[in-house]
Design an enzyme around this catalytic site. Structure first.
Site, PDB file in Angstrom:
ATOM      1  N   HIS A 192       0.868  -1.174   0.000  1.00  0.00           N
ATOM      2  CA  HIS A 192       0.000   0.000   0.000  1.00  0.00           C
ATOM      3  C   HIS A 192       0.912   1.234   0.000  1.00  0.00           C
ATOM      4  CE1 HIS A 192      -2.785   2.951   1.833  1.00  0.00           C
ATOM      5  NE2 HIS A 192      -3.768   2.146   1.483  1.00  0.00           N
ATOM      6  N   ASP A 235       3.089  -4.510   8.149  1.00  0.00           N
ATOM      7  CA  ASP A 235       1.890  -3.710   7.957  1.00  0.00           C
ATOM      8  C   ASP A 235       0.702  -4.649   8.134  1.00  0.00           C
ATOM      9  OD1 ASP A 235      -0.371  -2.544   6.916  1.00  0.00           O
ATOM     10  OD2 ASP A 235       0.584  -1.736   5.116  1.00  0.00           O
ATOM     11  N   GLN A 268      -4.450  -5.106   6.977  1.00  0.00           N
ATOM     12  CA  GLN A 268      -5.439  -6.052   6.469  1.00  0.00           C
ATOM     13  C   GLN A 268      -5.465  -7.354   7.259  1.00  0.00           C
ATOM     14  OE1 GLN A 268      -7.737  -5.476   4.214  1.00  0.00           O
ATOM     15  NE2 GLN A 268      -6.994  -3.436   3.727  1.00  0.00           N
ATOM     16  N   LYS A 299     -10.467  -0.873  10.460  1.00  0.00           N
ATOM     17  CA  LYS A 299     -10.603  -2.071   9.623  1.00  0.00           C
ATOM     18  C   LYS A 299     -10.946  -3.299  10.467  1.00  0.00           C
ATOM     19  CE  LYS A 299      -7.263  -0.370   6.251  1.00  0.00           C
ATOM     20  NZ  LYS A 299      -7.890   0.009   4.986  1.00  0.00           N
ATOM     21  N   CYS A 332      -4.737   2.242  -3.856  1.00  0.00           N
ATOM     22  CA  CYS A 332      -3.526   2.808  -3.243  1.00  0.00           C
ATOM     23  C   CYS A 332      -2.331   1.904  -3.436  1.00  0.00           C
ATOM     24  CB  CYS A 332      -3.716   3.086  -1.751  1.00  0.00           C
ATOM     25  SG  CYS A 332      -5.003   4.248  -1.412  1.00  0.00           S
TER      26      CYS A 332
END
Ligand SMILES: Cc1ncc(COP(=O)(O)O)c(C=O)c1O
Lengths: 148, 414
Positions: B131, B208, B211, B234, B372
């Protein structure tokens, strides 16, 4: 012929046409149809410098001056956007810079397109309008320089 | 208040759906079908209630007042930290730094640890499916420090090419920053392998988790990552809150991120003594209300159970994949063996944006565009995709509606 119709008259025509539709599906079918009918832009115009910024899809827009009137040509890789540009061209093309600069384009709202298209997409639509008006301003400036 | 859904074997999705008031609304006159969960998830009533209870019951600034409200607010805020610590399996609460979200967490590491530890000629490795939030901060850092950014390539299934990663690793590597799960393709990356290999050359690893945190069971100690960043919004929580996990031994040595209140112990004009962890990295009044409500979101996930959620989402993914593939000329982008419930696709000769507009016209929310991750789209030579991403409240019926909506859109566009 739309040639001698004013911008406002053409806008009224479009609003009339859309008033016949009962559903959003029909409106979209009509816009898609207009998108498909818009002649493809010659490859030689499909340059980065002719791209309209702020659209999720790619939109190319060019303008030429003929007998004091601006002729717009445009294309997009997305067909609904192409239909929307086709409407803008129908309304604005073949008018004088002053007429284009003054145009309020209330039809966009009256046919429900601003509220219907999400912010990001309607920004794309607004970018197109802005770009068309910028062309008109530029031509007007050029004319006044020549006349003086 | 709405009754919490009873969970036994399998998920009672109908009961779960009742906990999400937004799922009752109509869009364009049709029941909302929300399939843009990778962008942000919807919020259960318990989260909404926690927010209003905070503002109507005990709103106060934290860590300073001695009055009752301040004590209650501070306690609730710190309970969120403990729950977040449990949620990702961190060792101690000092390792949980509240941020605005994943993006801020990554930037915090870039601006503090990065500025201190990255020097000219050093290398930072990211991957081809990141991303923008996990690309740009490292580009900025590399430019400033004359360091080099290297990229792990991906294969045509959207998986990282690990042999290439092994080749990129060297004693020059100071940091590896990769997504646990790709937001655009759903690929679950083999982060355990990456972390171990990076540690072998002495590099630190940032994961990261924007997600992954909602789909996978996270245990940062087992992973042994040095940093892990994720966003509340999220994970069924409010926007404007996130967590940066960092190993205590590393956080202790890092310089502060921002200066201000909360992050100090003592200030004179000559010198400031910084507060202890984690407050050293939490300058200013934080987003108290949303952080408090974030706990309700994590409680929700814990109550349903990550395993149950994953099983349900895997079912949806499998069903959606097989149904979508029956649409002529539809191609799924991202066919990794390990995938989270994200499905990205393109259809020949049709622009994703057209599909997105027409699906929205049927009340179906999907994401279209580059997600993104422009470099990733460039790899596949596409301007973007349509992306449907599933959450615990999505149903097989909604996937049927998506497929029907697509078929209808294709007919209109043909
Ligand atoms: C993989 C990934 N990383 C980072 C981010 C950024 O998260 P946020 O916008 O919450 O900071 C996202 C959000 O879309 C993401 O999907």
């Amino acid at each position: 012929m739309s040639e001698n119709k004013s911008i406002q008259e053409i806008e009224a025509d479009i609003i009339d046409e859309f008033s016949l539709f009962d559903s959003w599906d029909e409106k979209y079918e009509y816009i898609i149809d207009m998108g498909k009918k818009l002649p493809e832009l010659d490859e030689k115009y499909k340059l980065d410098e002719n791209k309209v910024k702020g659209c999720q899809s790619t939109v190319w827009l060019v303008a030429e001056m003929e007998n004091g009137k601006i002729i717009f040509k445009a294309d997009s890789d997305a067909v609904i956007v192409k239909g929307l540009i086709s409407m803008l061209i129908r309304v604005l093309s073949n008018h004088t810079p002053d007429e284009i600069i003054e145009a309020k384009l209330e039809f966009i709202q009256k046919i429900g397109m601003t509220s219907h298209l999400a912010q990001t997409r309607s920004n794309g639509l607004l970018s197109m309008v802005k770009q068309m008006k910028n062309f008109a301003l530029a031509y007007k400036l050029k004319q006044s320089l020549i006349n003086n | 208040m709405i009754q919490a859904a009873p969970i036994s074997k399998g998920l009672n999705v109908e009961a779960i759906r009742k906990e999400f008031p937004i799922l009752e609304r109509l869009v364009k006159g049709k029941p909302l079908i929300y399939l843009d969960n990778a962008a942000t998830s919807q919020k259960p009533q318990s989260v909404i209630d926690a927010l209003t209870e905070y503002y109507s019951g005990y709103n106060a600034n934290i860590h300073r007042g001695i009055h009752t409200l301040a004590e209650e607010a501070t306690a609730a805020f710190e309970r969120s930290r403990d729950t977040a610590r449990d949620f990702i399996g961190a060792n101690v609460r000092e390792e949980i730094i509240f941020t605005r979200g994943t993006t801020e967490g990554i930037n915090l590491v870039a601006y503090t640890w990065g500025r201190q530890n990255i020097h000219a000629g050093d290398e930072i490795i990211i991957s081809g499916l990141e991303h923008h939030s996990n690309i740009v901060p490292w580009q900025i850092l590399c430019e400033e420090k004359k360091a080099v950014l290297k990229v792990i390539p991906i294969n045509d299934k959207g998986e990282l090419v690990l042999e290439k990663f092994d080749e990129l690793l060297s004693s020059k590597t100071k940091l590896v920053a990769v997504a646990h799960v790709s937001n655009a393709l759903g690929t679950i990356n083999p982060v355990k392998y990456i972390i171990d290999a990076a540690h072998n050359v002495g590099a630190k690893v940032l994961i990261d988790g924007a997600q992954s945190s909602v789909h996978l069971d996270i245990d940062v100690q087992d992973l042994d990552c040095d940093f892990f960043a994720f966003s509340s919004h999220k994970v069924y929580g409010p926007t404007g809150v996130g967590v940066l996990y960092g190993k205590k031994s590393i956080l202790e040595l890092m310089p502060p991120f921002q200066g201000g209140g909360e992050m100090i112990k003592e200030v004179t004009f000559e010198k400031t003594i910084y507060n202890e962890l984690p407050y050293k990295y939490e300058a200013g009044t934080p987003n108290i209300g949303d952080t408090v409500a974030f706990k309700a979101a994590l409680d929700f996930v814990n109550r349903i159970g990550k395993e149950n959620i994953k099983r349900h989402e895997d079912e949806l993914l499998e069903y959606a994949t097989s149904e979508l593939l029956q649409i002529p000329d539809l191609k799924i982008i991202g066919t990794s063996a390990e995938k989270a419930s994200v499905i990205s696709f393109v259809i020949d000769r049709i622009h994703p944006q057209d599909l997105g507009i027409l699906l929205d016209n049927n009340g179906i929310a999907v994401r279209t565009g580059h997600h993104c991750a422009q470099p990733l789209m460039d790899t596949f030579c596409i301007p973007g995709t349509v992306r449907a991403s599933f959450a615990v409240y999505n149903t097989i019926h909604e996937i049927d509606e998506l497929v029907a909506g697509l078929r209808k859109a294709i007919k209109m566009l043909a």
